[in-house]
Enzyme design. Structure first.
Site, PDB file in Angstrom:
ATOM      1  N   CYS A 118      41.602  40.546  31.553  1.00 36.35           N
ATOM      2  CA  CYS A 118      42.414  40.627  32.583  1.00 36.35           C
ATOM      3  C   CYS A 118      43.040  39.647  32.959  1.00 36.35           C
ATOM      4  O   CYS A 118      44.410  39.769  33.392  1.00 36.35           O
ATOM      5  CB  CYS A 118      41.490  41.045  33.998  1.00 36.35           C
ATOM      6  SG  CYS A 118      40.788  42.669  33.845  1.00 36.35           S
ATOM      7  N   ASN A 159      36.827  48.740  39.373  1.00 36.90           N
ATOM      8  CA  ASN A 159      36.164  48.947  38.128  1.00 36.90           C
ATOM      9  C   ASN A 159      35.552  50.326  37.884  1.00 36.90           C
ATOM     10  O   ASN A 159      34.930  51.006  38.917  1.00 36.90           O
ATOM     11  CB  ASN A 159      35.298  47.925  37.722  1.00 36.90           C
ATOM     12  CG  ASN A 159      34.208  47.549  38.853  1.00 36.90           C
ATOM     13  OD1 ASN A 159      34.139  47.733  39.793  1.00 36.90           O
ATOM     14  ND2 ASN A 159      33.008  47.114  38.335  1.00 36.90           N
ATOM     15  N   CYS A 162      38.056  47.305  34.204  1.00 38.21           N
ATOM     16  CA  CYS A 162      37.875  46.244  35.201  1.00 38.21           C
ATOM     17  C   CYS A 162      38.926  46.893  36.454  1.00 38.21           C
ATOM     18  O   CYS A 162      40.067  47.684  36.329  1.00 38.21           O
ATOM     19  CB  CYS A 162      38.326  44.818  35.017  1.00 38.21           C
ATOM     20  SG  CYS A 162      37.436  44.005  33.837  1.00 38.21           S
ATOM     21  N   GLU A 196      41.003  44.979  37.995  1.00 35.33           N
ATOM     22  CA  GLU A 196      42.721  44.548  37.947  1.00 35.33           C
ATOM     23  C   GLU A 196      43.176  45.279  36.781  1.00 35.33           C
ATOM     24  O   GLU A 196      44.669  45.732  37.246  1.00 35.33           O
ATOM     25  CB  GLU A 196      42.343  43.053  37.250  1.00 35.33           C
ATOM     26  CG  GLU A 196      41.804  42.042  38.103  1.00 35.33           C
ATOM     27  CD  GLU A 196      40.220  41.902  37.678  1.00 35.33           C
ATOM     28  OE1 GLU A 196      39.660  42.845  37.415  1.00 35.33           O
ATOM     29  OE2 GLU A 196      39.511  40.703  37.739  1.00 35.33           O
TER      30      GLU A 196
END
Ligand code: THU
Length: 133
Positions: free
Chosen positions: A90, A43, A54, A56
């Site tokens: 996400c 992140n 984020c 992801e």
């Protein structure tokens, strides 16, 4: 399970590089693609808070840059006792590149805590197929 250990290590390394001066909450993610390639992300926060990204999202951007679009497994790791499950945004970002057998593994310092299918995290989801007419 060599691969799962490697992915966990990659996610942990990414987590340790997170740029989190505001929340102080580090997150790392590592993706194993259907082709066996691996990509990670952390992140990255911003003084304009909503502009932060984020872990992801970082891992997905890296995967796409690598020419890959099929997530087989994604490992997400953060600190604390609670499960660091992907946020709503996400979940949708992962969904774009997920299939019925994609697994989302939520990890802590001790390893994988819980694994989910995409459908468990985002049931009745909207995806690329919805745009086929
Ligand atoms: N965060 C992630 O990177 N992934 C998640 O799955 C949950 C939340 C980040 C966003 C923000 O930088 C920090 O964690 C606190 O919300």
């Amino acid at each position: 399970m060599k691969q799962s250990t490697e992915l966990l290590e990659m996610a942990t390394e990414a987590m340790n590089k997170a740029y989190v001066p505001y929340s102080r909450f580090q997150v790392g993610a590592a993706i194993l693609t259907a082709n066996g390639q691996v990509y990670s992300g952390c992140n990255v926060e911003n003084a304009a808070f909503p502009e932060g990204t984020c872990a992801e999202a970082g891992a997905i951007a890296s995967m796409v840059l690598g020419g890959e679009t099929q997530i087989k497994d994604i490992y997400v790791i953060g600190n604390g006792d609670a499960l660091v499950t992907p946020c709503g945004g996400c979940r949708q970002k992962i969904r774009e590149f997920a299939s019925a057998d994609t697994q989302i593994h939520i990890c802590g310092a001790e390893g994988v805590r819980k694994s989910f299918t995409m459908n468990e995290l985002l049931p009745y989801s909207f995806g690329p197929e919805n745009l086929e007419q």
